[in-house]
Scaffold this motif. Structure first.
Motif, PDB file in Angstrom:
ATOM      1  N   ASN A 104     -20.931  79.140  41.123  1.00 43.86           N
ATOM      2  CA  ASN A 104     -20.266  79.481  39.869  1.00 43.86           C
ATOM      3  C   ASN A 104     -18.852  79.991  40.112  1.00 43.86           C
ATOM      4  O   ASN A 104     -17.930  79.662  39.364  1.00 43.86           O
ATOM      5  CB  ASN A 104     -21.074  80.544  39.114  1.00 43.86           C
ATOM      6  CG  ASN A 104     -21.875  79.964  37.985  1.00 43.86           C
ATOM      7  OD1 ASN A 104     -21.684  78.800  37.645  1.00 43.86           O
ATOM      8  ND2 ASN A 104     -22.754  80.752  37.427  1.00 43.86           N
ATOM      9  N   ALA A 105     -18.687  80.809  41.122  1.00 47.78           N
ATOM     10  CA  ALA A 105     -17.365  81.358  41.421  1.00 47.78           C
ATOM     11  C   ALA A 105     -16.397  80.244  41.789  1.00 47.78           C
ATOM     12  O   ALA A 105     -15.228  80.264  41.373  1.00 47.78           O
ATOM     13  CB  ALA A 105     -17.477  82.371  42.555  1.00 47.78           C
ATOM     14  N   ALA A 147     -16.586  77.077  40.824  1.00 45.81           N
ATOM     15  CA  ALA A 147     -16.323  76.304  39.609  1.00 45.81           C
ATOM     16  C   ALA A 147     -15.358  77.058  38.700  1.00 45.81           C
ATOM     17  O   ALA A 147     -14.457  76.456  38.100  1.00 45.81           O
ATOM     18  CB  ALA A 147     -17.626  75.996  38.889  1.00 45.81           C
ATOM     19  N   ASP A 148     -15.518  78.391  38.585  1.00 45.05           N
ATOM     20  CA  ASP A 148     -14.596  79.192  37.775  1.00 45.05           C
ATOM     21  C   ASP A 148     -13.185  79.143  38.356  1.00 45.05           C
ATOM     22  O   ASP A 148     -12.192  79.050  37.623  1.00 45.05           O
ATOM     23  CB  ASP A 148     -15.077  80.637  37.702  1.00 45.05           C
ATOM     24  CG  ASP A 148     -16.294  80.806  36.799  1.00 45.05           C
ATOM     25  OD1 ASP A 148     -16.536  79.904  35.968  1.00 45.05           O
ATOM     26  OD2 ASP A 148     -16.983  81.843  36.937  1.00 45.05           O
ATOM     27  N   GLY A 149     -13.081  79.202  39.677  1.00 44.97           N
ATOM     28  CA  GLY A 149     -11.775  79.114  40.325  1.00 44.97           C
ATOM     29  C   GLY A 149     -11.113  77.780  40.083  1.00 44.97           C
ATOM     30  O   GLY A 149      -9.909  77.700  39.797  1.00 44.97           O
ATOM     31  N   ASN A 198     -11.733  75.754  37.541  1.00 46.55           N
ATOM     32  CA  ASN A 198     -11.393  75.701  36.113  1.00 46.55           C
ATOM     33  C   ASN A 198     -10.130  76.510  35.815  1.00 46.55           C
ATOM     34  O   ASN A 198      -9.276  76.078  35.027  1.00 46.55           O
ATOM     35  CB  ASN A 198     -12.561  76.202  35.269  1.00 46.55           C
ATOM     36  CG  ASN A 198     -13.693  75.207  35.193  1.00 46.55           C
ATOM     37  OD1 ASN A 198     -13.483  73.998  35.387  1.00 46.55           O
ATOM     38  ND2 ASN A 198     -14.906  75.693  34.931  1.00 46.55           N
ATOM     39  N   ASP A 199     -10.015  77.679  36.433  1.00 46.79           N
ATOM     40  CA  ASP A 199      -8.811  78.483  36.237  1.00 46.79           C
ATOM     41  C   ASP A 199      -7.571  77.744  36.743  1.00 46.79           C
ATOM     42  O   ASP A 199      -6.510  77.762  36.101  1.00 46.79           O
ATOM     43  CB  ASP A 199      -8.940  79.829  36.959  1.00 46.79           C
ATOM     44  CG  ASP A 199      -9.901  80.771  36.266  1.00 46.79           C
ATOM     45  OD1 ASP A 199     -10.219  80.526  35.073  1.00 46.79           O
ATOM     46  OD2 ASP A 199     -10.336  81.756  36.914  1.00 46.79           O
ATOM     47  N   ASP A 246      -6.754  74.981  34.309  1.00 43.98           N
ATOM     48  CA  ASP A 246      -6.138  75.570  33.110  1.00 43.98           C
ATOM     49  C   ASP A 246      -4.693  75.970  33.372  1.00 43.98           C
ATOM     50  O   ASP A 246      -3.806  75.774  32.539  1.00 43.98           O
ATOM     51  CB  ASP A 246      -6.940  76.786  32.644  1.00 43.98           C
ATOM     52  CG  ASP A 246      -8.302  76.413  32.080  1.00 43.98           C
ATOM     53  OD1 ASP A 246      -8.500  75.221  31.743  1.00 43.98           O
ATOM     54  OD2 ASP A 246      -9.166  77.313  31.974  1.00 43.98           O
TER      55      ASP A 246
END
Length: 86
Positions: free
Chosen positions: A2-3, A5-7, A9-10, A13
Motif C-alpha cells: 500500500n505504501a 502504491a500511495d507513493g 499515486n502521489d 498526481d
C-alpha cells in the motif's frame, strides 16, 4: 505494498499538477512584471500631486499672512484698538 502504491499515486498526481502549477507561477510572474512599472508610475504621479498640493498650501499660508498684515494696517489706519478685532 500500500505504501508503494500511495507513493506512486502521489508521484503521478504531482506530475499531473506540475504543468498547471508552472502555468500559474508564470502568469503570476508576468502580472508582477507588469505591476511593478505601473506601481512606479503611480508613485511618481502621487509625488507630483503631493508637491503641487504642498505648494498650494504654502501659497495659501503666505496669502493668509499677507491678508492679516493688511488687516492690521487697516486697523491702524482706521484707529481701532489692537485687541478689539480678531
Amino acid at each position: 505494498m500500500n505504501a508503494m502504491a500511495d507513493g506512486v499515486n502521489d508521484f503521478v498526481d504531482f506530475r499531473a499538477a506540475l504543468p498547471v502549477a508552472l502555468e500559474y507561477f508564470a502568469a503570476a510572474g508576468w502580472a508582477l512584471a507588469l505591476l511593478v512599472p505601473v506601481g512606479g508610475a503611480v508613485l511618481a504621479v502621487n509625488a507630483a500631486v503631493s508637491r503641487r498640493r504642498n505648494a498650494q498650501a504654502a501659497a495659501a499660508g503666505s496669502e493668509l499672512a499677507d491678508l492679516r498684515a493688511e488687516l492690521e494696517r487697516v486697523k491702524r489706519h482706521v484707529g481701532y484698538p489692537a485687541d478689539d478685532i480678531i
